[in-house]
Design an enzyme around this catalytic site. Structure first.
Site, PDB file in Angstrom:
ATOM      1  N   LYS A 101     -48.333  85.016  28.550  1.00 55.88           N
ATOM      2  CA  LYS A 101     -49.707  84.640  28.202  1.00 55.88           C
ATOM      3  C   LYS A 101     -50.562  84.778  29.459  1.00 55.88           C
ATOM      4  O   LYS A 101     -50.182  84.317  30.526  1.00 55.88           O
ATOM      5  CB  LYS A 101     -49.756  83.222  27.653  1.00 55.88           C
ATOM      6  CG  LYS A 101     -48.973  83.114  26.332  1.00 55.88           C
ATOM      7  CD  LYS A 101     -49.181  81.827  25.629  1.00 55.88           C
ATOM      8  CE  LYS A 101     -50.540  81.638  25.079  1.00 55.88           C
ATOM      9  NZ  LYS A 101     -50.964  82.533  24.005  1.00 55.88           N
ATOM     10  N   SER A 102     -51.716  85.399  29.324  1.00 53.99           N
ATOM     11  CA  SER A 102     -52.558  85.661  30.504  1.00 53.99           C
ATOM     12  C   SER A 102     -53.000  84.369  31.182  1.00 53.99           C
ATOM     13  O   SER A 102     -53.108  84.320  32.403  1.00 53.99           O
ATOM     14  CB  SER A 102     -53.767  86.512  30.130  1.00 53.99           C
ATOM     15  OG  SER A 102     -54.570  85.842  29.189  1.00 53.99           O
ATOM     16  N   SER A 103     -53.222  83.304  30.413  1.00 52.96           N
ATOM     17  CA  SER A 103     -53.642  82.037  31.016  1.00 52.96           C
ATOM     18  C   SER A 103     -52.572  81.494  31.962  1.00 52.96           C
ATOM     19  O   SER A 103     -52.887  80.907  33.002  1.00 52.96           O
ATOM     20  CB  SER A 103     -53.960  81.006  29.932  1.00 52.96           C
ATOM     21  OG  SER A 103     -52.823  80.780  29.114  1.00 52.96           O
ATOM     22  N   LEU A 104     -51.308  81.711  31.634  1.00 52.33           N
ATOM     23  CA  LEU A 104     -50.222  81.252  32.507  1.00 52.33           C
ATOM     24  C   LEU A 104     -49.972  82.235  33.644  1.00 52.33           C
ATOM     25  O   LEU A 104     -49.612  81.828  34.753  1.00 52.33           O
ATOM     26  CB  LEU A 104     -48.954  81.025  31.688  1.00 52.33           C
ATOM     27  CG  LEU A 104     -49.075  79.927  30.624  1.00 52.33           C
ATOM     28  CD1 LEU A 104     -47.807  79.849  29.791  1.00 52.33           C
ATOM     29  CD2 LEU A 104     -49.403  78.587  31.251  1.00 52.33           C
ATOM     30  N   ARG A 106     -52.207  83.793  35.199  1.00 49.12           N
ATOM     31  CA  ARG A 106     -53.253  83.521  36.186  1.00 49.12           C
ATOM     32  C   ARG A 106     -52.871  82.416  37.164  1.00 49.12           C
ATOM     33  O   ARG A 106     -53.403  82.349  38.260  1.00 49.12           O
ATOM     34  CB  ARG A 106     -54.560  83.159  35.487  1.00 49.12           C
ATOM     35  CG  ARG A 106     -55.221  84.336  34.829  1.00 49.12           C
ATOM     36  CD  ARG A 106     -56.560  83.950  34.196  1.00 49.12           C
ATOM     37  NE  ARG A 106     -57.118  85.075  33.495  1.00 49.12           N
ATOM     38  CZ  ARG A 106     -57.191  85.194  32.175  1.00 49.12           C
ATOM     39  NH1 ARG A 106     -56.778  84.208  31.409  1.00 49.12           N
ATOM     40  NH2 ARG A 106     -57.694  86.263  31.628  1.00 49.12           N
ATOM     41  N   THR A 127     -34.212  83.428  25.603  1.00 51.37           N
ATOM     42  CA  THR A 127     -34.204  82.820  26.926  1.00 51.37           C
ATOM     43  C   THR A 127     -35.322  83.451  27.746  1.00 51.37           C
ATOM     44  O   THR A 127     -35.407  84.670  27.851  1.00 51.37           O
ATOM     45  CB  THR A 127     -32.851  83.063  27.630  1.00 51.37           C
ATOM     46  OG1 THR A 127     -31.820  82.476  26.835  1.00 51.37           O
ATOM     47  CG2 THR A 127     -32.832  82.475  29.018  1.00 51.37           C
ATOM     48  N   GLU A 129     -37.091  84.148  31.402  1.00 49.97           N
ATOM     49  CA  GLU A 129     -36.775  84.271  32.828  1.00 49.97           C
ATOM     50  C   GLU A 129     -38.011  83.783  33.577  1.00 49.97           C
ATOM     51  O   GLU A 129     -38.904  84.555  33.883  1.00 49.97           O
ATOM     52  CB  GLU A 129     -36.465  85.725  33.177  1.00 49.97           C
ATOM     53  CG  GLU A 129     -35.337  86.297  32.358  1.00 49.97           C
ATOM     54  CD  GLU A 129     -35.358  87.822  32.284  1.00 49.97           C
ATOM     55  OE1 GLU A 129     -34.285  88.399  32.096  1.00 49.97           O
ATOM     56  OE2 GLU A 129     -36.442  88.427  32.414  1.00 49.97           O
ATOM     57  N   GLN A 148     -45.861  85.133  23.938  1.00 42.51           N
ATOM     58  CA  GLN A 148     -46.185  85.638  22.609  1.00 42.51           C
ATOM     59  C   GLN A 148     -45.206  86.747  22.251  1.00 42.51           C
ATOM     60  O   GLN A 148     -44.714  87.459  23.121  1.00 42.51           O
ATOM     61  CB  GLN A 148     -47.625  86.120  22.540  1.00 42.51           C
ATOM     62  CG  GLN A 148     -48.008  87.131  23.575  1.00 42.51           C
ATOM     63  CD  GLN A 148     -49.508  87.336  23.648  1.00 42.51           C
ATOM     64  OE1 GLN A 148     -50.236  87.022  22.728  1.00 42.51           O
ATOM     65  NE2 GLN A 148     -49.972  87.887  24.753  1.00 42.51           N
ATOM     66  N   TYR A 162     -27.840  94.084  16.355  1.00 45.10           N
ATOM     67  CA  TYR A 162     -27.501  93.461  17.634  1.00 45.10           C
ATOM     68  C   TYR A 162     -26.207  92.661  17.507  1.00 45.10           C
ATOM     69  O   TYR A 162     -25.428  92.590  18.445  1.00 45.10           O
ATOM     70  CB  TYR A 162     -28.637  92.560  18.118  1.00 45.10           C
ATOM     71  CG  TYR A 162     -28.368  91.986  19.492  1.00 45.10           C
ATOM     72  CD1 TYR A 162     -28.715  92.707  20.632  1.00 45.10           C
ATOM     73  CD2 TYR A 162     -27.755  90.755  19.654  1.00 45.10           C
ATOM     74  CE1 TYR A 162     -28.448  92.215  21.894  1.00 45.10           C
ATOM     75  CE2 TYR A 162     -27.486  90.254  20.912  1.00 45.10           C
ATOM     76  CZ  TYR A 162     -27.834  90.977  22.027  1.00 45.10           C
ATOM     77  OH  TYR A 162     -27.560  90.483  23.285  1.00 45.10           O
TER      78      TYR A 162
END
Length: 181
Positions: A101-104, A106, A127, A129, A148, A162
């Site tokens: 997310k771009s807010s995080l 930043r 998971t 990272e 997201q 998988y």
């Protein structure tokens, strides 16, 4: 072809895409917001001189569980693994991409280094990272929106699931699915 909000809703309704629990408020125009779970895997950096992947030498880790309402402090330069709260999956005609997310971003939070592709047929609790690339600590809380998911439809179904070829299925799927239900 990437899925729109309408396509994601239809795929969830048909069972082609699994998001449990599904919350329509987290549905964006072409993605779905996911939240941080309660489980973190931290490196005990004092137990090994250095990581040596060629010789299969890795630092020991320990699991930390954080209660809802509590916090986990991610210090500058620190790298930890964190579980996603939502159980997700796809059929053989879709794949999932993880995006921060771009807010995080930043404030210096990286949610994936390399593992951003979730293959067709994978059903699990992903998971993250988590890396703090800033010079101040970042407080992480279970339940916070952290990333997201972007969904894509393949041009033809994958030949294998998988579950047939994956390495982490029993570690990230069965154990966590049973413990969360």
């Amino acid at each position: 072809m990437f899925l729109s909000d309408q396509d994601i809703k239809k795929a969830v309704a048909s069972g082609a895409i699994i998001i449990q629990p599904f919350d329509e408020k987290k549905l964006q125009l072409a993605s779905y917001d996911v939240t941080l779970g309660n489980e973190f895997e931290v490196v005990d950096r004092h137990q090994v001189e250095a990581s040596d992947p060629a010789n299969k030498i890795f630092p020991k880790t320990r699991r930390i569980m954080i209660e809802d309402g509590d916090m986990f402090v991610l210090h500058p330069g620190e790298n930890v693994l964190g579980k996603q709260k939502e159980f997700i999956g796809t059929d053989l005609e879709h794949l999932i991409l993880l995006s921060g997310k771009s807010s995080l971003a930043r404030i210096g939070l990286v949610v994936h280094n390399t593992a951003m592709l979730f293959n067709p047929g994978h059903k699990f609790y992903p998971t993250f990272e988590l890396v703090n690339s800033s010079n101040i600590p970042i407080i992480l809380r279970p339940g916070m929106e952290i990333a997201q998911l972007i969904f894509a439809r393949l041009t033809s179904p994958a030949t294998k699931s998988y579950a047939d070829v994956g390495r982490y299925d029993s570690e990230n799927s069965d154990h966590f699915k049973e413990s969360k239900q």
